[in-house]
Write a protein that holds these residues in place. Structure first.
Motif, PDB file in Angstrom:
ATOM      1  N   ASP A 153      38.173   1.841 -35.805  1.00  0.00           N
ATOM      2  CA  ASP A 153      37.503   0.577 -35.580  1.00  0.00           C
ATOM      3  C   ASP A 153      36.044   0.839 -35.210  1.00  0.00           C
ATOM      4  O   ASP A 153      35.765   1.554 -34.242  1.00  0.00           O
ATOM      5  N   ALA A 154      35.146   0.229 -35.952  1.00  0.00           N
ATOM      6  CA  ALA A 154      33.714   0.460 -35.737  1.00  0.00           C
ATOM      7  C   ALA A 154      33.262   0.002 -34.352  1.00  0.00           C
ATOM      8  O   ALA A 154      32.352   0.599 -33.772  1.00  0.00           O
ATOM      9  N   LEU A 155      33.879  -1.045 -33.806  1.00  0.00           N
ATOM     10  CA  LEU A 155      33.476  -1.520 -32.478  1.00  0.00           C
ATOM     11  C   LEU A 155      33.746  -0.452 -31.417  1.00  0.00           C
ATOM     12  O   LEU A 155      32.920  -0.234 -30.530  1.00  0.00           O
ATOM     13  N   LEU A 156      34.874   0.224 -31.516  1.00  0.00           N
ATOM     14  CA  LEU A 156      35.176   1.286 -30.557  1.00  0.00           C
ATOM     15  C   LEU A 156      34.168   2.425 -30.689  1.00  0.00           C
ATOM     16  O   LEU A 156      33.728   2.994 -29.686  1.00  0.00           O
ATOM     17  N   LEU A 157      33.785   2.747 -31.899  1.00  0.00           N
ATOM     18  CA  LEU A 157      32.777   3.779 -32.118  1.00  0.00           C
ATOM     19  C   LEU A 157      31.421   3.336 -31.564  1.00  0.00           C
ATOM     20  O   LEU A 157      30.698   4.130 -30.967  1.00  0.00           O
ATOM     21  N   ASP A 217      26.653  -8.961 -26.560  1.00  0.00           N
ATOM     22  CA  ASP A 217      26.721 -10.073 -27.522  1.00  0.00           C
ATOM     23  C   ASP A 217      27.733  -9.783 -28.621  1.00  0.00           C
ATOM     24  O   ASP A 217      28.468 -10.673 -29.051  1.00  0.00           O
ATOM     25  N   GLU A 218      27.761  -8.546 -29.072  1.00  0.00           N
ATOM     26  CA  GLU A 218      28.715  -8.161 -30.120  1.00  0.00           C
ATOM     27  C   GLU A 218      30.150  -8.232 -29.591  1.00  0.00           C
ATOM     28  O   GLU A 218      31.060  -8.667 -30.296  1.00  0.00           O
ATOM     29  N   LEU A 219      30.352  -7.832 -28.343  1.00  0.00           N
ATOM     30  CA  LEU A 219      31.684  -7.929 -27.741  1.00  0.00           C
ATOM     31  C   LEU A 219      32.114  -9.393 -27.639  1.00  0.00           C
ATOM     32  O   LEU A 219      33.263  -9.736 -27.928  1.00  0.00           O
ATOM     33  N   ARG A 220      31.188 -10.269 -27.236  1.00  0.00           N
ATOM     34  CA  ARG A 220      31.499 -11.696 -27.147  1.00  0.00           C
ATOM     35  C   ARG A 220      31.827 -12.267 -28.531  1.00  0.00           C
ATOM     36  O   ARG A 220      32.744 -13.076 -28.674  1.00  0.00           O
ATOM     37  N   ARG A 221      31.090 -11.830 -29.536  1.00  0.00           N
ATOM     38  CA  ARG A 221      31.345 -12.299 -30.903  1.00  0.00           C
ATOM     39  C   ARG A 221      32.747 -11.875 -31.349  1.00  0.00           C
ATOM     40  O   ARG A 221      33.511 -12.675 -31.885  1.00  0.00           O
ATOM     41  N   HIS A 222      33.077 -10.613 -31.096  1.00  0.00           N
ATOM     42  CA  HIS A 222      34.410 -10.119 -31.453  1.00  0.00           C
ATOM     43  C   HIS A 222      35.497 -10.868 -30.680  1.00  0.00           C
ATOM     44  O   HIS A 222      36.552 -11.182 -31.241  1.00  0.00           O
TER      45      HIS A 222
END
Length: 179
Positions: free
Chosen positions: A94-98, A113-118
């Motif tokens: 998973d790219a988010l974990l990376l 912000d990316e975490l909130r979007r996910h």
């Protein structure tokens, strides 16, 4: 290797044209085994060549008419053989974990912000799955084995989305210094 098995499964549930099959993938199987329409059509050709499916004969053949496919005994046997064999789980990729790991090295700017979007995406998917469960699997419809197994697959999706929403909520708390 599982795309042909996903297609065989869908065709055993209901003989379909390529177009109908791609639409069914978009509404169900695609939630846990995605494929582009082009991949599905290419795989239909391979399965037909391998003698595992066939196009049903049309009463009035015409140019450009969509073919409807059904599974042949060889296709059913191949699918049953695949179901019987074991396969190890695949590692999470998973790219988010990376990104989180990389942020430890280069900084966290924009990551919250990316975490909130996910989190929003996973909350929406969870709501969609729960709606599907309510519509497609009311308690009185969970008696047949096929329905129980389909519901079990959906429950797996629900539990994965519950995991992601809880984990992202925890990750955001860490970012906000509350963890």
């Amino acid at each position: 290797m599982s795309l042909p098995h996903a297609i065989l499964t869908a065709l055993l549930e209901k003989p379909s044209s390529g177009l109908e099959l791609t639409r069914r993938f978009d509404r169900s199987i695609g939630y846990f085994w995605s494929a582009t329409h082009q991949q599905i059509y290419r795989e239909l050709g391979k399965l037909e060549q391998a003698g595992q499916i066939r196009a049903l004969p049309c009463e009035v053949p015409s140019r450009g008419q969509k073919k409807e496919y059904e599974v042949l005994p060889a296709g059913r046997a191949a699918l049953a053989d695949w179901v019987r064999h074991s396969e190890d789980p695949k590692p999470i990729r998973d790219a988010l974990l990376l990104r989180l790991r990389a942020a430890a090295v280069v900084g966290t700017e924009g990551l919250a912000d990316e975490l909130r979007r996910h989190l929003g995406l996973h909350q929406a998917q969870l709501a969609e799955y729960r709606g599907m469960e309510e519509r497609q699997f009311p308690p009185e419809r969970r008696t047949a084995e096929a329905d129980r197994l389909r519901h079990l697959v959906l429950r797996g999706g629900i539990e994965l989305e519950r995991f992601w929403t809880a984990w992202l909520t925890e990750a955001l708390a860490e970012f906000d210094g509350e963890g």
